[in-house]
Scaffold this active site. Structure first.
Site, PDB file in Angstrom:
ATOM      1  N   GLN A  19       0.804  -1.220   0.000  1.00 17.57           N
ATOM      2  CA  GLN A  19       0.000   0.000   0.000  1.00 17.57           C
ATOM      3  C   GLN A  19       0.841   1.275   0.000  1.00 17.57           C
ATOM      4  O   GLN A  19       0.342   2.331  -0.366  1.00 17.57           O
ATOM      5  CB  GLN A  19      -0.950  -0.009   1.202  1.00 17.57           C
ATOM      6  CG  GLN A  19      -1.991  -1.110   1.094  1.00 17.57           C
ATOM      7  CD  GLN A  19      -2.947  -1.141   2.268  1.00 17.57           C
ATOM      8  OE1 GLN A  19      -2.654  -1.731   3.307  1.00 17.57           O
ATOM      9  NE2 GLN A  19      -4.096  -0.515   2.128  1.00 17.57           N
ATOM     10  N   HIS A 120       1.089  -9.315   4.530  1.00 14.44           N
ATOM     11  CA  HIS A 120      -0.063  -8.424   4.367  1.00 14.44           C
ATOM     12  C   HIS A 120      -0.445  -8.467   2.880  1.00 14.44           C
ATOM     13  O   HIS A 120      -0.411  -7.470   2.186  1.00 14.44           O
ATOM     14  CB  HIS A 120       0.270  -7.021   4.861  1.00 14.44           C
ATOM     15  CG  HIS A 120      -0.925  -6.187   5.242  1.00 14.44           C
ATOM     16  ND1 HIS A 120      -1.075  -5.600   6.486  1.00 14.44           N
ATOM     17  CD2 HIS A 120      -2.028  -5.841   4.541  1.00 14.44           C
ATOM     18  CE1 HIS A 120      -2.219  -4.928   6.524  1.00 14.44           C
ATOM     19  NE2 HIS A 120      -2.815  -5.051   5.344  1.00 14.44           N
ATOM     20  N   ASN A 164      -1.778 -11.090   8.326  1.00  9.47           N
ATOM     21  CA  ASN A 164      -2.801 -10.071   8.507  1.00  9.47           C
ATOM     22  C   ASN A 164      -4.112 -10.509   7.862  1.00  9.47           C
ATOM     23  O   ASN A 164      -4.158 -10.767   6.658  1.00  9.47           O
ATOM     24  CB  ASN A 164      -2.370  -8.751   7.859  1.00  9.47           C
ATOM     25  CG  ASN A 164      -3.430  -7.667   8.045  1.00  9.47           C
ATOM     26  OD1 ASN A 164      -3.668  -7.212   9.158  1.00  9.47           O
ATOM     27  ND2 ASN A 164      -4.095  -7.281   6.957  1.00  9.47           N
ATOM     28  N   GLU A 165      -5.152 -10.610   8.671  1.00 10.77           N
ATOM     29  CA  GLU A 165      -6.513 -10.804   8.179  1.00 10.77           C
ATOM     30  C   GLU A 165      -6.659 -11.979   7.214  1.00 10.77           C
ATOM     31  O   GLU A 165      -6.939 -11.781   6.014  1.00 10.77           O
ATOM     32  CB  GLU A 165      -7.031  -9.510   7.533  1.00 10.77           C
ATOM     33  CG  GLU A 165      -7.013  -8.326   8.488  1.00 10.77           C
ATOM     34  CD  GLU A 165      -7.732  -7.100   7.941  1.00 10.77           C
ATOM     35  OE1 GLU A 165      -8.081  -7.081   6.761  1.00 10.77           O
ATOM     36  OE2 GLU A 165      -7.956  -6.157   8.729  1.00 10.77           O
ATOM     37  N   TYR A 295     -13.137  -2.267  12.268  1.00  4.19           N
ATOM     38  CA  TYR A 295     -13.627  -1.074  11.570  1.00  4.19           C
ATOM     39  C   TYR A 295     -15.125  -0.856  11.748  1.00  4.19           C
ATOM     40  O   TYR A 295     -15.599   0.263  11.814  1.00  4.19           O
ATOM     41  CB  TYR A 295     -13.321  -1.176  10.067  1.00  4.19           C
ATOM     42  CG  TYR A 295     -11.837  -1.078   9.787  1.00  4.19           C
ATOM     43  CD1 TYR A 295     -11.234   0.161   9.621  1.00  4.19           C
ATOM     44  CD2 TYR A 295     -11.038  -2.211   9.746  1.00  4.19           C
ATOM     45  CE1 TYR A 295      -9.864   0.277   9.401  1.00  4.19           C
ATOM     46  CE2 TYR A 295      -9.670  -2.113   9.529  1.00  4.19           C
ATOM     47  CZ  TYR A 295      -9.093  -0.867   9.364  1.00  4.19           C
ATOM     48  OH  TYR A 295      -7.746  -0.756   9.169  1.00  4.19           O
ATOM     49  N   GLU A 361      -5.457  -2.513  14.167  1.00  9.87           N
ATOM     50  CA  GLU A 361      -5.935  -1.578  13.139  1.00  9.87           C
ATOM     51  C   GLU A 361      -7.279  -1.017  13.571  1.00  9.87           C
ATOM     52  O   GLU A 361      -8.160  -1.777  13.988  1.00  9.87           O
ATOM     53  CB  GLU A 361      -6.154  -2.252  11.774  1.00  9.87           C
ATOM     54  CG  GLU A 361      -4.910  -2.553  11.010  1.00  9.87           C
ATOM     55  CD  GLU A 361      -5.194  -3.160   9.632  1.00  9.87           C
ATOM     56  OE1 GLU A 361      -6.258  -2.891   9.033  1.00  9.87           O
ATOM     57  OE2 GLU A 361      -4.335  -3.932   9.174  1.00  9.87           O
ATOM     58  N   TRP A 408      -5.043   2.825  11.853  1.00  8.39           N
ATOM     59  CA  TRP A 408      -4.874   2.632  10.424  1.00  8.39           C
ATOM     60  C   TRP A 408      -5.297   3.932   9.767  1.00  8.39           C
ATOM     61  O   TRP A 408      -6.483   4.236   9.832  1.00  8.39           O
ATOM     62  CB  TRP A 408      -5.717   1.468   9.882  1.00  8.39           C
ATOM     63  CG  TRP A 408      -5.423   1.316   8.422  1.00  8.39           C
ATOM     64  CD1 TRP A 408      -6.046   1.924   7.384  1.00  8.39           C
ATOM     65  CD2 TRP A 408      -4.347   0.554   7.868  1.00  8.39           C
ATOM     66  NE1 TRP A 408      -5.427   1.600   6.206  1.00  8.39           N
ATOM     67  CE2 TRP A 408      -4.382   0.771   6.476  1.00  8.39           C
ATOM     68  CE3 TRP A 408      -3.347  -0.269   8.406  1.00  8.39           C
ATOM     69  CZ2 TRP A 408      -3.453   0.166   5.607  1.00  8.39           C
ATOM     70  CZ3 TRP A 408      -2.443  -0.851   7.538  1.00  8.39           C
ATOM     71  CH2 TRP A 408      -2.515  -0.622   6.156  1.00  8.39           C
ATOM     72  N   GLU A 415      -5.530   1.896  -1.350  1.00  4.23           N
ATOM     73  CA  GLU A 415      -6.522   1.139  -0.586  1.00  4.23           C
ATOM     74  C   GLU A 415      -7.089  -0.003  -1.456  1.00  4.23           C
ATOM     75  O   GLU A 415      -8.252  -0.032  -1.796  1.00  4.23           O
ATOM     76  CB  GLU A 415      -7.616   2.077  -0.054  1.00  4.23           C
ATOM     77  CG  GLU A 415      -8.744   1.432   0.730  1.00  4.23           C
ATOM     78  CD  GLU A 415      -8.329   0.424   1.797  1.00  4.23           C
ATOM     79  OE1 GLU A 415      -7.297   0.633   2.456  1.00  4.23           O
ATOM     80  OE2 GLU A 415      -9.025  -0.582   1.951  1.00  4.23           O
ATOM     81  N   TRP A 416      -6.204  -0.917  -1.849  1.00  2.00           N
ATOM     82  CA  TRP A 416      -6.582  -2.155  -2.533  1.00  2.00           C
ATOM     83  C   TRP A 416      -7.528  -1.875  -3.713  1.00  2.00           C
ATOM     84  O   TRP A 416      -7.260  -0.975  -4.497  1.00  2.00           O
ATOM     85  CB  TRP A 416      -7.148  -3.157  -1.513  1.00  2.00           C
ATOM     86  CG  TRP A 416      -6.249  -3.338  -0.322  1.00  2.00           C
ATOM     87  CD1 TRP A 416      -6.512  -2.984   0.966  1.00  2.00           C
ATOM     88  CD2 TRP A 416      -4.900  -3.879  -0.300  1.00  2.00           C
ATOM     89  NE1 TRP A 416      -5.439  -3.283   1.779  1.00  2.00           N
ATOM     90  CE2 TRP A 416      -4.447  -3.833   1.040  1.00  2.00           C
ATOM     91  CE3 TRP A 416      -4.039  -4.412  -1.274  1.00  2.00           C
ATOM     92  CZ2 TRP A 416      -3.180  -4.288   1.427  1.00  2.00           C
ATOM     93  CZ3 TRP A 416      -2.778  -4.874  -0.879  1.00  2.00           C
ATOM     94  CH2 TRP A 416      -2.370  -4.808   0.440  1.00  2.00           C
TER      95      TRP A 416
END
Ligand code: FCB
Length: 456
Positions: A19, A120, A164-165, A295, A361, A408, A415-416
């Site tokens: 990113q 990530h 990550n995630e 989030y 995050e 974050w 952003e992807w």
């Protein structure tokens, strides 16, 4: 009223390699699945990519100074696997490692604790060509990478996040097709989730061997879900969504077993043959803490098309997100729900009371406007962060063992699939010059963490 945080509470800020870094062809870096996807027409908004990103690779000294000015005690970043093993296997590329040596040494010189994420989402493309995360060998390759990185950097990094995630990597990547590698194969996604967790467990073993004193964790994205109505169908949809987003990962890693109801739900798309005896023992290797990425929360109702009917849209087809017009959302369309963070932290802590937690995050994208003075007066971001910190403080009041909080993100970035439109940063990054301009929230966070308290 002043709300103080415990002495020693870790204040941090987070980023990830693809990113921010750019420099995708430099110093021997190999291609990753995100290079491939972002160059695939239609995959990313406006056809944007991370080729240059926010040019962190070349501006690392400037960024280190900004992190120091922010005053955080810890900086969470990720290492790009394809810089270190361009093909995802074998000998390390020392030039790739050198970048992270410079970064880590620069943090240590400034008194900032490095928190390194090993994965990530930027899988070396060569490993995707060999099957990607749905292939069991990728977990072993990840452990080999972890071991080599631990050998090289274990003397100077005390905090590691393996993966990550995994939900996003598995389901957005292999089933919903929104993230790299952009595949829409539900059964492959279920295998990917398992192998990401297996890779995590094997990496824990590898890091324990090379960095025995380090704090090891993984970062899960939790999305608490509730039913849109009290109907049986909606309640069951909420159970299924909660199972897949939250319990599948948390219970495997911290409890050593996949929840039975979730396994049963998964049989609609997978025969589960990829799960072998002994895997859960590896997946549940003790970690020193859990990273919680939070989030939003979602309300769901039963989908019109059950997974049997529309397997290629699974798991999105199994439930749908209910719309609530009156609820405030961020620019991502995510509902703003700070109470959800308090509830989540209390839930994890009551299920697994011995695991310390870090919020690894939390943050928000808004349509930032640049004022006449060139500054973004991002009161909405400040309100978001403040609301969520109050929620963390309430969780602490309920004896939840939260040790730290990472915003974050440091600066606006790629952003992807949303490209550069979605700005989450405490620092604005301007157009092609990539000039960094701290937003109002940067100063707010700096003052707050200096006081170790929310004032007012
Ligand atoms: C998380 C990702 C992070 C960033 C935020 C907004 O899911 O870990 O890279 O994109 O969402």
């Amino acid at each position: 009223m002043t709300l103080e945080f415990p002495p020693g509470f870790v204040w941090g800020v987070a980023t990830s390699a693809y990113q921010i870094e750019g420099a995708v062809d430099e110093d021997g870096r190999g291609p990753s699945i995100w290079d491939t996807l972002s160059h695939t027409p239609g995959a990313v908004r406006r056809g944007e990519n991370g080729d240059i990103a926010v040019d962190h690779y070349h501006r690392v000294e400037e960024d280190l100074d900004l992190i120091a000015t922010l005053g955080v005690g810890a900086y969470r970043f990720s290492l790009a696997w394809p810089r270190i093993q361009p093909d995802g296997r074998g000998a390390v590329n020392e030039r790739g490692l050198d970048f992270y040596r410079r970064l880590v040494d620069g943090l240590l010189e400034r008194g900032i604790t490095p928190v390194a994420t090993l994965y990530h989402w930027d899988l070396p493309q060569a490993l995707e060509n060999a099957g990607g995360w749905p292939a069991r060998d990728t977990a072993h390759r990840f452990a080999e990478y972890a071991s080599k990185v631990g050998d090289a950097l274990g003397d100077r990094i005390g905090y590691w996040i393996t993966i990550n995630e995994p939900w996003c990597a598995a389901f957005l990547g292999y089933s919903l097709g929104q993230h790299a590698p952009g595949r829409a194969e539900p059964s492959a996604a279920v295998a990917a989730a398992h192998h990401l967790l297996l890779g995590h467990g094997e990496a824990v073993d590898a890091l324990r061997a090379t960095a025995p004193e380090a704090t090891l964790m993984l970062a899960l994205n939790f999305e608490p879900t509730g039913p849109a109505t009290n109907s049986d169908a909606d309640r069951d949809a909420a159970r299924r969504a909660d199972g897949l987003y939250n319990r599948l990962f948390m219970d495997a890693v911290l409890g050593g077993a996949y929840p039975e109801d979730v396994l049963e739900d998964l049989t609609v798309v997978s025969d589960l043959a990829h799960i072998r005896d002994g895997d859960l023992d590896v997946i549940s290797r003790p970690v020193d803490a859990l990273g919680v990425n939070y989030y939003t929360t979602t309300l769901v109702r039963a989908g019109d098309a059950p997974a049997e009917a529309a397997p290629t849209q699974w798991p999105g087809s199994a439930h749908v997100v209910a719309h609530e017009p009156e609820q405030a959302t961020t620019a991502m369309g995510w509902r703003i729900d700070p109470d959800g963070l308090e509830r989540l932290l209390r839930r994890i802590s009551s299920a697994y009371p011995r695991t310390p937690l870090y919020v690894t995050e939390n943050g928000a994208a808004f349509d930032d406007e640049v004022g006449p003075d060139g500054i973004v007066d991002d009161v909405d971001r400040i309100a978001y962060l403040e609301g969520h910190l109050r929620a963390v403080r309430r969780a602490l009041d309920h004896r939840v063992d939260v040790h730290g909080y990472f915003v974050w993100t440091l600066m606006d970035n790629f952003e992807w699939a949303s490209g550069y439109d979605m700005r989450f940063g405490l620092i604005r990054v301007n157009g092609p010059s990539r000039e960094r301009v701290p937003k109002r929230s940067f100063g707010w966070y700096r003052d707050m963490l200096r006081a170790n308290a929310l004032v007012g």
